[in-house]
Design an enzyme around this catalytic site. Structure first.
Site, short mmCIF file in Angstrom:
data_model
loop_
_atom_site.label_atom_id
_atom_site.label_comp_id
_atom_site.label_asym_id
_atom_site.label_seq_id
_atom_site.Cartn_x
_atom_site.Cartn_y
_atom_site.Cartn_z
N HIS A 1 -26.36 -20.11 37.89
CA HIS A 1 -25.88 -19.33 36.74
C HIS A 1 -27.09 -18.70 36.07
O HIS A 1 -28.01 -19.40 35.63
CB HIS A 1 -25.12 -20.20 35.74
CG HIS A 1 -24.53 -19.41 34.61
ND1 HIS A 1 -23.23 -18.95 34.62
CD2 HIS A 1 -25.07 -18.96 33.44
CE1 HIS A 1 -22.99 -18.27 33.52
NE2 HIS A 1 -24.10 -18.27 32.78
N CYS A 2 -27.10 -17.38 35.99
CA CYS A 2 -28.24 -16.66 35.42
C CYS A 2 -27.89 -16.16 34.02
O CYS A 2 -27.01 -15.30 33.88
CB CYS A 2 -28.63 -15.48 36.32
SG CYS A 2 -30.00 -14.51 35.67
N PRO A 3 -28.55 -16.65 32.98
CA PRO A 3 -28.24 -16.16 31.63
C PRO A 3 -28.64 -14.70 31.42
O PRO A 3 -28.06 -14.03 30.56
CB PRO A 3 -29.06 -17.10 30.73
CG PRO A 3 -30.16 -17.61 31.59
CD PRO A 3 -29.59 -17.69 32.98
N ASN B 1 -25.73 -13.02 32.34
CA ASN B 1 -24.57 -13.66 31.72
C ASN B 1 -23.45 -13.89 32.73
O ASN B 1 -22.28 -13.62 32.46
CB ASN B 1 -24.04 -12.79 30.56
CG ASN B 1 -22.97 -13.50 29.74
OD1 ASN B 1 -23.00 -14.72 29.58
ND2 ASN B 1 -21.99 -12.76 29.26
N ASN B 2 -23.80 -14.42 33.88
CA ASN B 2 -22.81 -14.65 34.92
C ASN B 2 -23.40 -15.55 35.99
O ASN B 2 -24.62 -15.72 36.08
CB ASN B 2 -22.37 -13.33 35.56
CG ASN B 2 -21.02 -13.42 36.24
OD1 ASN B 2 -20.38 -14.47 36.24
ND2 ASN B 2 -20.58 -12.33 36.83
#
Length: 329
Positions: free
Chosen positions: A170-172, A175-176
């Site tokens: 999950h990559c902030p 945002n996904n």
């Protein structure tokens, strides 16, 4: 030994863990039987719908990403290119930088607003499992958090609150989750950010050399102290993002070529599926045979509004066991 899975914000427990009522059953299963059903059987009903994660941290990081790109645009255009006396230099570099920045932001938008491969929630019912017409002896797995039947190589994301097919992490910043459906756009995003960072650093070096040779008051429309501060900040930003996105780009391409996601590597789940060759994996991730569309974040977009292929999930009570053997008792 506990692996550092928390770095990917995935708090799912091991796939072999079962509920209290199924512990004895799972121990009696043969290894070749303990295979979840494939993603072709369980599909997402939201693949054609708008996708956006309402996570405060992710939204802030995504906004910061756009602001940093706009800052680079400002410095490149108004500090370095527009004051330049060489018109050809300004046009060529301005066109190249703005094109790469546009593609980077478009890739970021596609990575953020594309369903990464979410599994439908709440389909772990007896009626739904029976509708799959599985063979006796097969085993399916239920996610205890989103109550969904997990296809092979799916993991639960605590931020998206869904099981994601081929979840890498999950990559902030986008945002996904980075998963089966949006990995291409994440790879393009990291590639274009790395390119504009490198391009900006090269232009900063040339601009400093030009200002040292000429009068500082003539090489920029800003005062010399302001020009130096703006260029140093851009240099720091470009160097930082060049290193970060280059590493991310390399790890993503390596994951695609080895057919192994970051979560699977951290959990030691390698070798549990038939891996495909590197080029086939690249074609699957980028949507077909090699072409210029591999570099386009707009491939697959259509102006036509087609109704999504919704999956009808038979209603019923959620099964309590996390490991479910066919036939159902």
């Amino acid at each position: 030994m506990k692996s550092p899975v928390h770095r990917c914000r995935d708090v799912e427990h091991g796939r072999g863990r079962s509920g209290s009522g199924s512990g004895g059953t799972s121990n009696c299963l043969q290894p070749e039987q303990r295979i979840p059903i494939s993603k072709d059987v369980i599909t997402s009903s939201s693949a054609s719908a708008m996708w956006f994660i309402r996570d405060a941290c992710g939204i802030i990081c995504a906004v910061i990403t756009w602001l940093l790109v706009f800052y680079a645009e400002f410095v490149v255009l108004f500090v370095m290119l527009l004051p330049s006396k060489n018109l050809t230099y300004s046009i060529v570099n301005g066109t190249l930088f703005n094109t790469l920045a546009f593609l980077a932001l478009a890739s970021h938008l596609r990575a953020m607003c594309t369903d990464p491969g979410a599994v439908p929630k709440g389909n772990a019912t007896k009626e739904y499992i029976e509708s799959l017409q599985l063979k006796p002896g097969q085993v399916v797995y239920k996610c205890p958090k989103c109550c969904s039947i997990k296809p092979d190589r799916a993991h639960h994301c605590s931020v998206c609150k869904r099981c994601i097919r081929k979840m890498d992490h999950h990559c902030p910043w986008v945002n996904n989750c980075v998963g089966e459906n949006n990995q291409k756009y994440f790879v393009l995003f990291t590639m274009y950010i790395a390119l504009i960072s490198l391009h900006a650093l090269i232009m900063v070096v040339f601009h400093f050399l030009y200002c040292f040779e000429d009068d500082w008051t003539k090489c920029s429309s800003f005062s010399p102290p302001a020009t130096v501060i703006l260029l140093i900040l851009l240099c720091f930003e470009g160097l930082l993002f060049l290193i970060f996105t280059s590493v991310m780009f390399g790890t993503q391409v390596h994951s695609i070529c080895t057919d192994e996601t970051g979560i699977e590597r951290l959990k030691g789940e390698t070798g549990k599926w038939g891996k495909v060759p590197c080029w086939e994996a690249m074609e699957a991730a980028f949507g077909g045979r090699f072409s210029l569309s591999w570099c386009s974040p707009f491939s697959g977009l259509s102006c036509r509004r087609t109704p999504p292929d919704l999956v009808t999930v038979p209603q019923g009570e959620i099964i309590e066991e996390d490991v479910i053997e066919i036939p159902l008792s």
